[in-house]
Design a protein around this motif. Structure first.
Motif, PDB file in Angstrom:
ATOM      1  N   ALA A   1      -5.451  20.620  17.668  1.00  0.00           N
ATOM      2  CA  ALA A   1      -3.919  19.553  17.753  1.00  0.00           C
ATOM      3  C   ALA A   1      -3.806  18.994  16.532  1.00  0.00           C
ATOM      4  O   ALA A   1      -2.139  18.471  16.466  1.00  0.00           O
ATOM      5  N   TRP A   2      -4.656  18.810  15.610  1.00  0.00           N
ATOM      6  CA  TRP A   2      -3.560  16.932  14.722  1.00  0.00           C
ATOM      7  C   TRP A   2      -4.724  17.325  13.216  1.00  0.00           C
ATOM      8  O   TRP A   2      -5.166  17.532  12.314  1.00  0.00           O
ATOM      9  N   PRO A   3      -4.088  18.879  12.621  1.00  0.00           N
ATOM     10  CA  PRO A   3      -3.622  18.871  10.953  1.00  0.00           C
ATOM     11  C   PRO A   3      -3.458  17.803  10.026  1.00  0.00           C
ATOM     12  O   PRO A   3      -2.221  17.698  10.327  1.00  0.00           O
ATOM     13  N   ILE A   4      -4.869  16.858   9.842  1.00  0.00           N
ATOM     14  CA  ILE A   4      -3.879  15.904   8.763  1.00  0.00           C
ATOM     15  C   ILE A   4      -2.755  15.505   7.695  1.00  0.00           C
ATOM     16  O   ILE A   4      -2.173  14.615   7.138  1.00  0.00           O
ATOM     17  N   THR A   5      -3.470  16.914   7.279  1.00  0.00           N
ATOM     18  CA  THR A   5      -3.000  17.318   6.010  1.00  0.00           C
ATOM     19  C   THR A   5      -2.542  18.464   6.168  1.00  0.00           C
ATOM     20  O   THR A   5      -3.396  19.420   6.495  1.00  0.00           O
ATOM     21  N   PRO A   6      -1.503  19.281   5.333  1.00  0.00           N
ATOM     22  CA  PRO A   6      -1.202  20.166   4.524  1.00  0.00           C
ATOM     23  C   PRO A   6      -1.819  21.665   4.741  1.00  0.00           C
ATOM     24  O   PRO A   6      -2.077  22.443   4.505  1.00  0.00           O
TER      25      PRO A   6
ATOM     26  N   LYS B   1     -15.325  19.137   2.521  1.00  0.00           N
ATOM     27  CA  LYS B   1     -14.619  18.070   3.160  1.00  0.00           C
ATOM     28  C   LYS B   1     -13.176  18.873   3.881  1.00  0.00           C
ATOM     29  O   LYS B   1     -12.542  19.509   2.597  1.00  0.00           O
ATOM     30  N   SER B   2     -13.313  17.985   4.786  1.00  0.00           N
ATOM     31  CA  SER B   2     -12.112  18.510   5.312  1.00  0.00           C
ATOM     32  C   SER B   2     -10.589  18.273   5.252  1.00  0.00           C
ATOM     33  O   SER B   2      -9.999  19.571   5.062  1.00  0.00           O
ATOM     34  N   ALA B   3     -10.567  17.703   4.550  1.00  0.00           N
ATOM     35  CA  ALA B   3      -8.962  16.634   4.330  1.00  0.00           C
ATOM     36  C   ALA B   3      -9.057  15.646   3.880  1.00  0.00           C
ATOM     37  O   ALA B   3     -10.121  14.590   4.106  1.00  0.00           O
ATOM     38  N   PHE B   4      -8.741  14.823   3.343  1.00  0.00           N
ATOM     39  CA  PHE B   4      -8.274  13.186   2.559  1.00  0.00           C
ATOM     40  C   PHE B   4      -6.788  12.938   2.627  1.00  0.00           C
ATOM     41  O   PHE B   4      -5.978  13.303   1.933  1.00  0.00           O
ATOM     42  N   TRP B   5      -6.805  11.631   3.466  1.00  0.00           N
ATOM     43  CA  TRP B   5      -6.061  11.130   3.672  1.00  0.00           C
ATOM     44  C   TRP B   5      -5.622   9.648   3.353  1.00  0.00           C
ATOM     45  O   TRP B   5      -6.613   8.921   3.634  1.00  0.00           O
ATOM     46  N   GLN B   6      -4.820   9.469   2.877  1.00  0.00           N
ATOM     47  CA  GLN B   6      -3.972   8.083   1.994  1.00  0.00           C
ATOM     48  C   GLN B   6      -3.012   7.204   2.988  1.00  0.00           C
ATOM     49  O   GLN B   6      -1.723   8.211   2.986  1.00  0.00           O
ATOM     50  N   PHE B   7      -3.407   5.829   3.540  1.00  0.00           N
ATOM     51  CA  PHE B   7      -1.920   5.396   3.862  1.00  0.00           C
ATOM     52  C   PHE B   7      -2.314   3.750   2.334  1.00  0.00           C
ATOM     53  O   PHE B   7      -3.405   3.840   1.671  1.00  0.00           O
ATOM     54  N   ASP B   8      -0.802   3.618   1.603  1.00  0.00           N
ATOM     55  CA  ASP B   8      -0.872   2.862   0.380  1.00  0.00           C
ATOM     56  C   ASP B   8       0.210   2.051   0.516  1.00  0.00           C
ATOM     57  O   ASP B   8       1.696   2.919   0.686  1.00  0.00           O
ATOM     58  N   SER B   9      -0.063   1.127   1.015  1.00  0.00           N
ATOM     59  CA  SER B   9       1.208  -0.346   1.145  1.00  0.00           C
ATOM     60  C   SER B   9       2.889   0.183   0.187  1.00  0.00           C
ATOM     61  O   SER B   9       3.248   0.019   0.449  1.00  0.00           O
ATOM     62  N   ALA B  10       1.891   0.029  -1.151  1.00  0.00           N
ATOM     63  CA  ALA B  10       3.301  -0.326  -2.279  1.00  0.00           C
ATOM     64  C   ALA B  10       3.552   1.220  -2.734  1.00  0.00           C
ATOM     65  O   ALA B  10       4.669   1.559  -2.083  1.00  0.00           O
ATOM     66  N   THR B  11       2.598   2.618  -2.167  1.00  0.00           N
ATOM     67  CA  THR B  11       3.570   3.630  -1.730  1.00  0.00           C
ATOM     68  C   THR B  11       4.375   4.040  -1.061  1.00  0.00           C
ATOM     69  O   THR B  11       5.280   4.236  -0.839  1.00  0.00           O
ATOM     70  N   ALA B  12       4.131   2.937   0.620  1.00  0.00           N
ATOM     71  CA  ALA B  12       5.204   3.126   1.504  1.00  0.00           C
ATOM     72  C   ALA B  12       6.421   2.599   1.454  1.00  0.00           C
ATOM     73  O   ALA B  12       7.499   2.616   2.777  1.00  0.00           O
ATOM     74  N   GLY B  13       6.171   1.084   0.572  1.00  0.00           N
ATOM     75  CA  GLY B  13       6.829   0.193   0.629  1.00  0.00           C
ATOM     76  C   GLY B  13       7.119  -0.806   1.738  1.00  0.00           C
ATOM     77  O   GLY B  13       7.701  -1.658   2.240  1.00  0.00           O
ATOM     78  N   THR B  14       5.798  -0.577   2.637  1.00  0.00           N
ATOM     79  CA  THR B  14       5.290  -1.869   2.959  1.00  0.00           C
ATOM     80  C   THR B  14       4.659  -3.318   2.598  1.00  0.00           C
ATOM     81  O   THR B  14       4.528  -3.983   3.535  1.00  0.00           O
ATOM     82  N   GLY B  15       3.524  -2.778   2.003  1.00  0.00           N
ATOM     83  CA  GLY B  15       3.613  -3.878   1.235  1.00  0.00           C
ATOM     84  C   GLY B  15       2.874  -3.763  -0.408  1.00  0.00           C
ATOM     85  O   GLY B  15       3.999  -2.851  -0.705  1.00  0.00           O
ATOM     86  N   SER B  16       3.003  -4.460  -1.359  1.00  0.00           N
ATOM     87  CA  SER B  16       2.300  -4.408  -3.069  1.00  0.00           C
ATOM     88  C   SER B  16       1.050  -3.769  -2.992  1.00  0.00           C
ATOM     89  O   SER B  16       0.518  -2.706  -2.193  1.00  0.00           O
ATOM     90  N   SER B  17       0.607  -3.663  -4.384  1.00  0.00           N
ATOM     91  CA  SER B  17      -0.649  -3.145  -4.593  1.00  0.00           C
ATOM     92  C   SER B  17      -1.654  -3.878  -4.217  1.00  0.00           C
ATOM     93  O   SER B  17      -2.098  -5.167  -5.066  1.00  0.00           O
TER      94      SER B  17
END
Length: 825
Positions: A88-93, A164-180
């Motif tokens: 029920a949770w395909p985290i990436t396309p 490798k099933s999936a690669f998932w990333q959160f980056d605060s700089a890209t998301a605009g919630t923090g810096s690099s």
């Protein structure tokens, strides 16, 4: 008339004994395995002994000829009918996922995968016949080590071309919630502190009191399924989707369920097979697993390698955190398997004010039982890593571990606070919880004792462990889940039915498996509607009775399901108000409701709720156009997660001559917002703490070099007993949640999230002066002893086991141990 003052005492906040315990403790209840239906057949699953193999032949003839056998089916027999089990949770396309058959057809991908099913008139006959099923296999190389599997050295599913099933990333700089984060780390390398550590989250096995069991009766107008499940609504939906039965023709009942811990948050192969066989034969069928089957083939939990890089200024102010995660999916993707690490992604920053953050996760297939939700689901893994890392930062700066935490945590006056992940923490007070815990623990006194033992060279050293945590629970706002590609929402449904006699039926979509819903829900409704506690009946766990719901997991029952309940009760009051006004010959605007009575403002003229209910039922004299019913429904979709927090402190003694760890003292102060029932809360916290301690000290799923689970019984998989743990001191501070009416936060997972790092921090603290900064979990006496011996032999160098390489081509931890990925040394 003047209403009789028969108001109940305040229920919310009182330690009511659980009303459901009378039947549970005395055995006057109905577990799934207790169910016996006329003509019922018994099923036994035949399972592969190999982790990876091609099925070359399945001979069923001897089994079919065995006395009492009705049918024996292989994967080939049901290949066109069984469908594929859902994720029920395909985290990436581009997530890769192998088809997951309930019964393997031509290849098995883990030891324990089902290859045939026997249906017989008795359970004994089915077991005997299962021994006669003859399967020929061609064994294939198995992908077992997580890091080597990530490097695709051996493929778990060759047709996918990668592990490798999936690669998932959160980056605060890209998301605009923090810096690099890379900039922060680079700056700290020039003029600051950079700490890099690697931690292992060993594979665990959810071990509930009641093994899984399924009964399916296809003989009525509907197909009725009883299952020991946390998610009856999910089972109904996926039974319809996978087997093609109209959803309206499927009824799923979760009777009293003896524990789940996430291990029953699944649509299982066995549920699918039992329904398939029952409908094919037109007879009721039952399957109940053995304990060995449960450990072998029910989904597992945790199983990660974590690489963390923390940057800080020289005074210990954190500036950045980077997480690189390898997460073992096992052989298949269960309902929420890929999303479990993603839940943790938002909690590595924990209670701290990180300006920059990056999380990188690679989900990896291996030839092991698949992993999925286990109590905390991603949050314990994240909390362990960051709390271990904060201890390392304290050592680097040369200050007390509590001091480094206080320097970096969110202050109470800063709430609501938006984290570097973009989550809004609505309320909290870490200072208050820590101050209370420190006093209860006698922190300063124990530090003084530790110093004395070090100076005297005592062979038994004392260590103090700290875990200050928060978690995101109350899963979850549907829009957030949608943004993360989860298939369903996070709402919950409730109904309040007012019976003519004044009694109340509550229908909840959340399904209990030990949490005490019947008691807590009765307390909430008793206060809200002003009715006696004993007059409230709570109904749940049956999709015919409670057709709408998203069930129980993620500490969501109270903060989501309870809020739906409050809203349904408030609708009852509003529907009753004009009827009461009519009875009192007053304006609706002048009607007040308090303590179960509708009264005219400024007078003692009133009508009790029971009177209004009866008048509504009779319908003799209602206002024109009024519906003669007070029954009300509500569906609540939360606007935010809830964020309980707390401080847990552990004192542990380590015998440096034997490696034995003895827990000396454990204190927890949790802030879960307003408390409905302190007795239930205390039980939840105690159970969670013991579960977390067990990960730190005892529990581990161990596979040998061929992929066989060698910890497949409670002789080898060490669950704690009361003799293994200590009495805990627990307390609470209260920062009410601002996002729900009750002001509550979740509690079911708190103890499990906080206790593991508290215990391991204590152990490492006890022996750090010997040159040790990590010991891989579980911290068995042998592992602790080896770490001490190795550190001594290398003048303080950390053991290879304590500091494993994260490189994809790294060797197994200890080839001589004959086991993979965290096997007991």
């Amino acid at each position: 008339m003047t209403a009789v003052d028969d108001r109940p005492a305040q229920e919310v906040g009182s330690s009511r004994k659980r009303k459901e315990d009378q039947r549970l403790i005395t055995g006057r209840t109905r577990w799934t395995d207790n169910i016996t239906l006329p003509g019922m057949l018994h099923l036994v699953m035949v399972r592969s002994p190999f982790a990876h193999a091609t099925i070359t032949n399945v001979d069923l003839e001897a089994a079919k000829a065995s006395p009492g056998v009705v049918t024996v089916l292989s994967g080939a027999d049901v290949a066109d009918a069984q469908g594929a089990l859902p994720c029920a949770w395909p985290i990436t396309p581009d997530q890769k996922a192998p088809a997951h058959p309930s019964i393997a057809v031509d290849r098995v991908a883990f030891a324990g995968e089902i290859v045939a099913v026997v249906a017989a008139r008795t359970a004994a006959a089915a077991r005997d016949a299962a021994e006669l099923v003859d399967v020929d296999y061609d064994q294939l190389p198995a992908a077992l080590d997580l890091r080597r599997s990530a490097a695709d050295e051996t493929l778990a599913h060759p047709d996918l071309g990668t592990n490798k099933s999936a690669f998932w990333q959160f980056d605060s700089a890209t998301a605009g919630t923090g810096s690099s984060v890379d900039d922060a780390i680079s700056a700290a390398r020039s003029d600051g502190i950079v700490i890099e550590r690697e931690y292992r989250q060993q594979r665990l096995i959810p071990s509930f009191m009641e093994p899984r069991s399924v009964v399916c009766d296809p003989t009525g107008e509907q197909t009725t399924i009883w299952s020991a499940t946390q998610v009856p609504h999910f089972v109904r939906i996926f039974t319809a989707a996978v087997l093609g039965i109209p959803e309206s023709k499927v009824r799923v009942i979760a009777p009293d369920v003896g524990g789940g811990f996430g291990g029953k948050l699944q649509y299982t192969p066995e549920e699918n097979i039992t329904t398939l066989v029952a409908t094919r034969l037109g007879k009721p069928c039952k399957w109940t697993e053995t304990r060995s089957e449960s450990l072998l083939s029910a989904h597992h939990g945790r199983d990660q390698w974590q690489k963390l890089t923390l940057s800080a200024t020289k005074d210990g102010t954190v500036t950045g955190l980077k997480v690189d995660l390898l997460a073992d999916m096992g052989a298949y993707l269960g309902l929420v398997t890929p999303g479990v690490p993603i839940l943790g992604a938002f909690m590595f920053n924990a209670i701290y004010k990180f300006p920059a953050y990056q999380f990188n996760c690679t989900n990896v297939f291996t030839n092991k039982t698949w992993t999925d939700a286990y109590r905390g689901a991603g949050r314990p893994e994240a909390t362990y890593a960051i709390e271990r890392l904060m201890d390392e930062l304290a050592v680097e700066v040369g200050v007390d571990p509590l001091e480094i935490r206080e320097k970096n945590w969110i202050k109470h006056e800063e709430f609501p606070f938006t984290s570097v992940c973009g989550l809004e923490y609505d309320s909290g007070n870490y200072e208050a919880a820590t101050a209370m815990a420190k006093e209860m623990f006698d922190y300063d006194g124990l530090r003084a004792e530790q110093k004395q033992r070090r100076e005297s060279g005592d062979t038994v050293q004392l260590g103090l462990g700290i875990s200050t945590f928060t978690e995101m629970c109350g899963l979850a706002p549907s829009r957030v889940l949608g943004s993360l590609s989860y298939a369903a929402g996070g709402w919950e449904h409730a109904s309040v039915r007012m019976l003519p006699t004044g009694k109340v039926e509550v229908v909840t979509g959340s399904s209990a498996h030990g949490q005490g819903h019947e008691t807590a829900w009765s307390q909430i409704i008793a206060d809200r509607l002003g009715v006696p506690f004993d007059d409230v009946e709570v109904l749940h766990g049956d999709t015919q009775v409670a057709p709408k719901g998203l069930d129980t997991y993620g500490s969501r029952s109270l903060v989501v399901g309870g809020e739906a309940l409050i809203r349904a009760a408030d609708k009852v009051i509003e529907k009753a108000r004009p009827i009461a006004a009519h009875m009192l010959e007053a304006s609706v605007d002048d009607i007040e409701f308090k303590d179960g009575t509708f009264s005219v403002r400024g007078t003692d003229n009133g009508k009790a709720m029971a009177e209004v209910v009866w008048a509504t039922f009779a319908g003799h004299d209602l206002p024109d156009g009024t519906e003669p019913s007070l029954d009300s429904d509500a569906t609540y979709d939360p606007v935010n997660f809830s964020f309980p927090h707390g401080t847990h402190l552990c004192a542990a003694e380590v015998d440096t001559e034997t490696g034995k760890v003895t827990l000396r003292k454990y204190v927890s102060v949790d802030d879960i917002g307003n408390i409905v029932n302190p007795l239930i809360v205390e039980g939840q916290v105690h159970g969670g703490i013991v579960q977390g301690i067990a990960q730190a000290l005892w529990e581990e799923a161990v596979h040998d070099e061929s992929g066989t689970l060698v910890s497949g019984s409670f002789v080898d998989y060490t669950l704690p007993t009361t003799a293994d743990t200590i009495s805990m001191q627990t307390a609470n501070t209260v920062s009410p949640s601002t996002t729900n009416t009750l002001g509550t936060k979740g509690v079911g997972e708190a103890g499990c999230i906080a206790s593991t790092p508290a215990v391991v921090n204590a152990i490492v603290d006890a022996v750090r002066h010997l040159g040790i900064n990590d010991i891989q979990m579980p911290c068995t006496p042998e592992r602790v002893w080896k770490a001490i011996q190795t550190a001594g032999a290398h003048s303080g160098a950390v053991t290879e086991e304590a500091q494993p390489h994260f490189a994809e081509d790294a060797p197994n931890q200890d080839p001589s141990a004959g086991a993979t990925d965290g096997a007991a040394q």
